[in-house]
Design an enzyme around this catalytic site. Structure first.
Site, PDB file in Angstrom:
ATOM      1  N   LYS A 213       0.888  -1.128  -0.083  1.00 33.01           N
ATOM      2  CA  LYS A 213       0.132  -0.498   0.246  1.00 33.01           C
ATOM      3  C   LYS A 213       0.967   1.319   0.178  1.00 33.01           C
ATOM      4  CE  LYS A 213      -4.268  -1.549   1.423  1.00 33.01           C
ATOM      5  NZ  LYS A 213      -5.657  -0.620   2.634  1.00 33.01           N
TER       6      LYS A 213
ATOM      7  N   LYS B   6     -11.220  -2.382  -2.525  1.00 32.27           N
ATOM      8  CA  LYS B   6     -11.487  -1.464  -2.971  1.00 32.27           C
ATOM      9  C   LYS B   6     -10.676   0.238  -3.284  1.00 32.27           C
ATOM     10  CE  LYS B   6     -14.162  -1.588   1.360  1.00 32.27           C
ATOM     11  NZ  LYS B   6     -12.725  -1.761   2.591  1.00 32.27           N
TER      12      LYS B   6
ATOM     13  N   LYS C  24      -4.258  -9.589  -6.484  1.00 32.29           N
ATOM     14  CA  LYS C  24      -5.794  -8.936  -5.572  1.00 32.29           C
ATOM     15  C   LYS C  24      -6.890  -8.269  -5.915  1.00 32.29           C
ATOM     16  CE  LYS C  24      -6.274  -6.740  -0.723  1.00 32.29           C
ATOM     17  NZ  LYS C  24      -8.041  -6.469  -0.450  1.00 32.29           N
TER      18      LYS C  24
HETATM   19  P1  ATP Z   1      -8.850  -1.605   1.030  1.00 32.78           P
HETATM   20  O1  ATP Z   1      -8.126  -1.736  -0.075  1.00 32.78           O
HETATM   21  O2  ATP Z   1      -9.371   0.309   1.375  1.00 32.78           O
HETATM   22  O3  ATP Z   1      -7.811  -1.494   1.672  1.00 32.78           O
HETATM   23  P2  ATP Z   1      -9.711  -3.860   0.758  1.00 32.78           P
HETATM   24  O4  ATP Z   1     -11.021  -4.470  -0.524  1.00 32.78           O
HETATM   25  O5  ATP Z   1      -8.914  -4.724   0.862  1.00 32.78           O
HETATM   26  O6  ATP Z   1     -10.485  -2.242   0.810  1.00 32.78           O
HETATM   27  P3  ATP Z   1     -11.012  -3.957   3.168  1.00 32.78           P
HETATM   28  O7  ATP Z   1     -11.910  -3.654   3.787  1.00 32.78           O
HETATM   29  O8  ATP Z   1      -9.419  -4.189   3.676  1.00 32.78           O
HETATM   30  O9  ATP Z   1     -10.964  -4.437   1.752  1.00 32.78           O
HETATM   31  O10 ATP Z   1     -11.253  -5.783   4.112  1.00 32.78           O
HETATM   32  C1  ATP Z   1     -12.300  -6.404   4.098  1.00 32.78           C
HETATM   33  C2  ATP Z   1     -12.861  -8.087   4.466  1.00 32.78           C
HETATM   34  O11 ATP Z   1     -12.734  -7.956   3.009  1.00 32.78           O
HETATM   35  C3  ATP Z   1     -11.256  -8.531   4.819  1.00 32.78           C
HETATM   36  O12 ATP Z   1     -11.806  -9.384   5.434  1.00 32.78           O
HETATM   37  C4  ATP Z   1     -10.363  -8.948   3.701  1.00 32.78           C
HETATM   38  O13 ATP Z   1      -9.683 -10.318   3.808  1.00 32.78           O
HETATM   39  C5  ATP Z   1     -11.894  -8.910   2.656  1.00 32.78           C
HETATM   40  N1  ATP Z   1     -11.122  -8.721   1.575  1.00 32.78           N
HETATM   41  C6  ATP Z   1     -10.765  -7.901   0.521  1.00 32.78           C
HETATM   42  N2  ATP Z   1     -10.579  -7.794  -0.678  1.00 32.78           N
HETATM   43  C7  ATP Z   1     -10.851  -9.673  -0.828  1.00 32.78           C
HETATM   44  C8  ATP Z   1     -10.502 -10.029  -2.052  1.00 32.78           C
HETATM   45  N3  ATP Z   1     -10.274  -9.515  -3.379  1.00 32.78           N
HETATM   46  N4  ATP Z   1     -10.479 -11.278  -2.045  1.00 32.78           N
HETATM   47  C9  ATP Z   1     -11.151 -11.913  -1.199  1.00 32.78           C
HETATM   48  N5  ATP Z   1     -11.681 -11.451  -0.119  1.00 32.78           N
HETATM   49  C10 ATP Z   1     -11.372 -10.156   0.627  1.00 32.78           C
HETATM   50 MG    MG Z   2      -7.727  -4.447   2.553  1.00 36.45          MG
END
Ligand code: ATP
Ligand code: MG
Length: 330
Positions: free
Chosen positions: A112, A198, A195
């Site tokens: 990040k 968001k 992966k």
């Molecule tokens: P950011 O980019 O802001 O970190 P994010 O999409 O990674 O956002 P988080 O809020 O960090 O979302 O994570 C929320 C939950 O979603 C966590 O349990 C994380 O493991 C799960 N998660 C995030 N991205 C994935 C993915 N691509 N596949 C499966 N699980 C995911």
């Molecule tokens: Mg995340």
């Protein structure tokens, strides 16, 4: 019942489909036979700069999305992290028993911080896994349902729980990761080596987007130069990701899906994946819109959830402070 804790950041307006398949769907499934604590982790969101108005709106929206996905505030404790100050208080204690090198090994910080230039990364982004440790330990969680990307942070949680327990006497439950294998890592549609996140909006599918936008995202997913639909995450990550997504939203296993595409190209797979995601996303977005129309009810539910959470969190923190040698106020 075993206790579970998990959180999601209000870092974008909408959840992306990996959040749903890798985490939130499991939260809903676990709330009946677990003592479930689920939170919107706004303290984590500010590790990167947030516009205050957007953060405010996105916190309400994240809470509404959890309700719309099926989290039931009567069966689970559903709350907002900053409304329970014990998270930050225990976070400080845990920072003080973490080695600098140990924190420095967390790969998500490297990923990040590299995006925005690591000179601009905040100290909070560096220490955020330790706040996450506190989020989990303060509830004495037995298990943590998360995607594969959180596995390393879970290991840190276990290490710090054990360290505290051996230094100060058994205080914390050492939690287990709960990672659902099939959907643990949904990949970015534009870069299927990363992966879906968001914070990487170009390759993500946001569930609250217009159905046309959702369909377009899936139909323009990066695949490979072959034509045969096969499930092989190593050599065909893009195609395998589409099969995982389609399988998850249709309840079908990937092996049987592959047979359907014998002799058909990637276009058919993409079209079907688009249709399956839209069929879920449309009613989901409609339910979110209904919930958003009543922000007073959302804030009332948040307050009730925070009170339930704080009853547990304050008990743990009091024990921790006493074990550390802090003199209690009388
Ligand atoms: P950011 O980019 O802001 O970190 P994010 O999409 O990674 O956002 P988080 O809020 O960090 O979302 O994570 C929320 C939950 O979603 C966590 O349990 C994380 O493991 C799960 N998660 C995030 N991205 C994935 C993915 N691509 N596949 C499966 N699980 C995911
Ligand atoms: Mg995340």
């Amino acid at each position: 019942a075993p206790r579970v804790l998990s959180g999601i950041q209000p870092t974008a307006g909408s959840f992306q489909l990996g959040n749903y398949l890798g985490a939130v769907k499991q939260w809903v499934a676990m709330q009946d036979d677990h003592d479930a604590f689920y939170c919107v982790v706004d303290l984590h969101a500010i590790t990167v700069e947030q516009d205050p108005k957007e953060l405010h709106a996105n916190t309400l929206l994240a809470y509404a999305q959890l309700l719309a996905a099926g989290v039931d505030p009567d069966r689970a404790t559903l709350f907002v992290q900053s409304q329970v100050p014990e998270h930050a208080q225990l976070g400080w204690v845990m920072q003080c028993i973490t080695g600098f090198g140990e924190a420095n090994r967390m790969t998500q910080f490297k990923d990040k911080s590299a995006r925005g230039g690591s000179d601009h990364a905040s100290v909070g982004l560096f220490t955020y896994p330790i706040l996450q440790v506190a989020d989990i330990l303060i509830y004495q969680a037995d298990a943590v349902p998360v995607g594969e990307d959180q596995r390393q942070h879970l290991e840190l949680t276990r290490d710090l729980a054990q360290r505290f327990n051996s230094r100060y006497g058994t205080t914390f439950t050492v939690p287990q990761p709960f990672i659902v294998k099939d959907t643990a890592k949904i990949l970015d549609l534009q870069d299927p080596t990363a992966k879906m996140s968001k914070s990487l909006p170009h390759g993500a599918v946001f569930l609250l987007d217009d159905p046309k936008v959702i369909a377009k995202r899936l139909k323009s997913a990066v695949t490979d130069s072959e034509t045969e639909v096969r499930f092989d995450p190593d050599t065909k990550p893009g195609v395998s990701n589409l099969l995982t997504i389609l399988g998850a939203f249709t309840g079908r296993d990937v092996e049987s899906l592959v047979l359907d595409y014998d002799g058909k190209g990637y276009g058919a797979l993409k079209g079907d994946a688009a249709e399956a995601v839209v069929a879920f996303a449309q009613p989901f977005a409609a339910r979110v819109a209904e919930l958003q129309a009543d922000p007073a009810e959302l804030t009332r539910l948040m307050g009730a959830g925070a009170a339930k959470a704080q009853a547990v969190a304050s008990t743990t923190l009091a024990t921790v402070y006493e074990r550390m040698g802090f003199v209690a106020a009388r």
